[in-house]
Design a protein around this motif. Structure first.
Motif, PDB file in Angstrom:
ATOM      1  N   LYS A 173      47.298  43.901  41.734  1.00  0.00           N
ATOM      2  CA  LYS A 173      46.572  42.837  41.040  1.00  0.00           C
ATOM      3  C   LYS A 173      45.644  42.104  42.010  1.00  0.00           C
ATOM      4  CE  LYS A 173      47.201  38.968  37.869  1.00  0.00           C
ATOM      5  NZ  LYS A 173      46.107  38.176  38.455  1.00  0.00           N
ATOM      6  N   GLU A 227      42.563  44.308  42.422  1.00  0.00           N
ATOM      7  CA  GLU A 227      41.738  44.313  41.209  1.00  0.00           C
ATOM      8  C   GLU A 227      41.020  42.980  41.025  1.00  0.00           C
ATOM      9  OE1 GLU A 227      44.699  45.388  38.386  1.00  0.00           O
ATOM     10  OE2 GLU A 227      44.497  47.547  38.737  1.00  0.00           O
ATOM     11  N   ASP A 228      41.697  41.874  41.382  1.00  0.00           N
ATOM     12  CA  ASP A 228      41.066  40.558  41.271  1.00  0.00           C
ATOM     13  C   ASP A 228      39.880  40.431  42.226  1.00  0.00           C
ATOM     14  OD1 ASP A 228      42.806  39.745  39.325  1.00  0.00           O
ATOM     15  OD2 ASP A 228      44.070  38.526  40.644  1.00  0.00           O
ATOM     16  N   CYS A 229      39.992  41.014  43.415  1.00  0.00           N
ATOM     17  CA  CYS A 229      38.889  40.966  44.382  1.00  0.00           C
ATOM     18  C   CYS A 229      37.650  41.642  43.812  1.00  0.00           C
ATOM     19  CB  CYS A 229      39.303  41.643  45.687  1.00  0.00           C
ATOM     20  SG  CYS A 229      40.511  40.724  46.663  1.00  0.00           S
ATOM     21  N   THR A 267      37.049  42.195  40.571  1.00  0.00           N
ATOM     22  CA  THR A 267      36.627  41.452  39.377  1.00  0.00           C
ATOM     23  C   THR A 267      35.776  40.246  39.759  1.00  0.00           C
ATOM     24  OG1 THR A 267      38.598  42.140  38.151  1.00  0.00           O
ATOM     25  CG2 THR A 267      37.444  40.184  37.345  1.00  0.00           C
ATOM     26  N   HIS A 268      36.215  39.487  40.769  1.00  0.00           N
ATOM     27  CA  HIS A 268      35.471  38.305  41.204  1.00  0.00           C
ATOM     28  C   HIS A 268      34.113  38.683  41.794  1.00  0.00           C
ATOM     29  CE1 HIS A 268      39.524  35.994  41.605  1.00  0.00           C
ATOM     30  NE2 HIS A 268      39.052  35.966  40.380  1.00  0.00           N
TER      31      HIS A 268
END
Length: 307
Positions: free
Chosen positions: A216, A219-221, A223-224
């Motif tokens: 997660k 994936e957040d890196c 997405t941002h």
């Protein structure tokens, strides 16, 4: 209001086992078979248990028995008490050699880098202690703590996982972990002064398993940064194993910085940290235990952690 002494007088551990079997089996008939009871006898016992608590623990439907909101709470406590009873027996068997056995859960990177020093204090103390360590992904660790299979966790701080049960846990922050994006020493990006996530999306990746906290984070890196996260060519639950794959040139990875330091001491192959902008977010590692209960094993662990 029902007093605790009333429940102690009315309930036995076999009643707790009965409740968990009814829940696990989903019907009186299946639970009665598992417990070697007749269905009427089990139905009568369940009615007596619900009468002792003063409210219904299960909803009766055409599909079977479903726990009520109060029943979910009672079942969670029943499961925890049954595990504690089993642990009590194990402690008693080895009481002539060990003062107690502490059950700790941690993700692999914490277990392999931070915990050895803590565990050394426990097993080498004046009162001999046994340690049972469960290395698992964070969701599995939280479930084991809720069921009473573990005394405490030392893990990343999973706020989103525990939001609904925040009052049931005690949290003590221990330290912050920074994450590093790494590649093999010969990878072209090692020589770059700045690497963004759009560029990293084009690379082969070694990632933690899907659904894990580490996955997660990655994936957040992406997405941002406004780019889709790539599919990994290799998935591994162990940061140490992931570093092995990265050092072999099979892909880029992201690992806790403490795992990177641990890897360098093992001399298992060169990797280099990439200069990624923006850097991955840090994550807090905390001691997490059940709130409200006095647990001398947790007190020993806190002492070893110098809390």
């Amino acid at each position: 209001m029902i007093e605790p002494d009333y429940l102690v007088a009315k309930l036995r551990f076999r009643h707790l086992r009965l409740l968990t079997e009814v829940h696990n089996r989903g019907s009186l008939r299946a639970a009665a078979q598992a417990l070697s009871l007749t269905q009427p006898a089990l139905s009568k016992a369940l009615t007596e248990i619900e009468s002792a608590f003063g409210f219904a623990l299960f909803s009766r439907t055409a599909r079977g028995l479903t726990p009520t909101a109060q029943g979910e709470v009672v079942l969670r406590g029943a499961t925890m008490l049954l595990h504690e009873l089993s642990h009590l027996r194990a402690e008693a068997i080895s009481a002539d050699r060990f003062a107690t056995k502490i059950r700790i859960g941690a993700p692999p990177f914490v277990a392999q880098t931070y915990l050895p020093g803590v565990i050394a204090k426990l097993v080498q103390g004046e009162a001999p202690v046994r340690v049972q360590l469960l290395e698992e992904r964070v969701p599995a660790l939280i479930g084991a703590l809720q069921r009473g299979e573990l005394d405490a966790l030392i893990t990343t701080f999973p706020q989103q996982m525990l939001a609904s049960d925040a009052d049931a846990f005690e949290y003590i922050k221990l330290f912050e972990v920074q994450f590093a994006v790494v590649a093999s020493v010969g990878h072209p990006l090692v020589r770059s002064r700045r690497v963004d996530w759009a560029r990293l999306a084009k690379e082969r990746w070694v990632m933690p398993a899907e659904g894990s906290m580490g996955r997660k984070l990655i994936e957040d890196c992406f997405t941002h940064a406004g780019v889709p996260a790539p599919l990994p060519v290799i998935e591994s639950t162990s940061p140490t194993t992931s570093l092995q794959f990265v050092s072999a040139g099979l892909g880029i990875g992201i690992v806790p910085d403490v795992a990177l330091l641990h890897h360098s001491t093992l001399q298992t192959g060169p990797v280099r940290q990439l200069r990624v902008v923006p850097e991955p977010h840090s994550s807090a590692v905390a001691l997490i235990c059940r709130a409200g209960a006095i647990n001398p094993r947790v007190a020993l662990l806190k002492s070893a952690l110098e809390l």
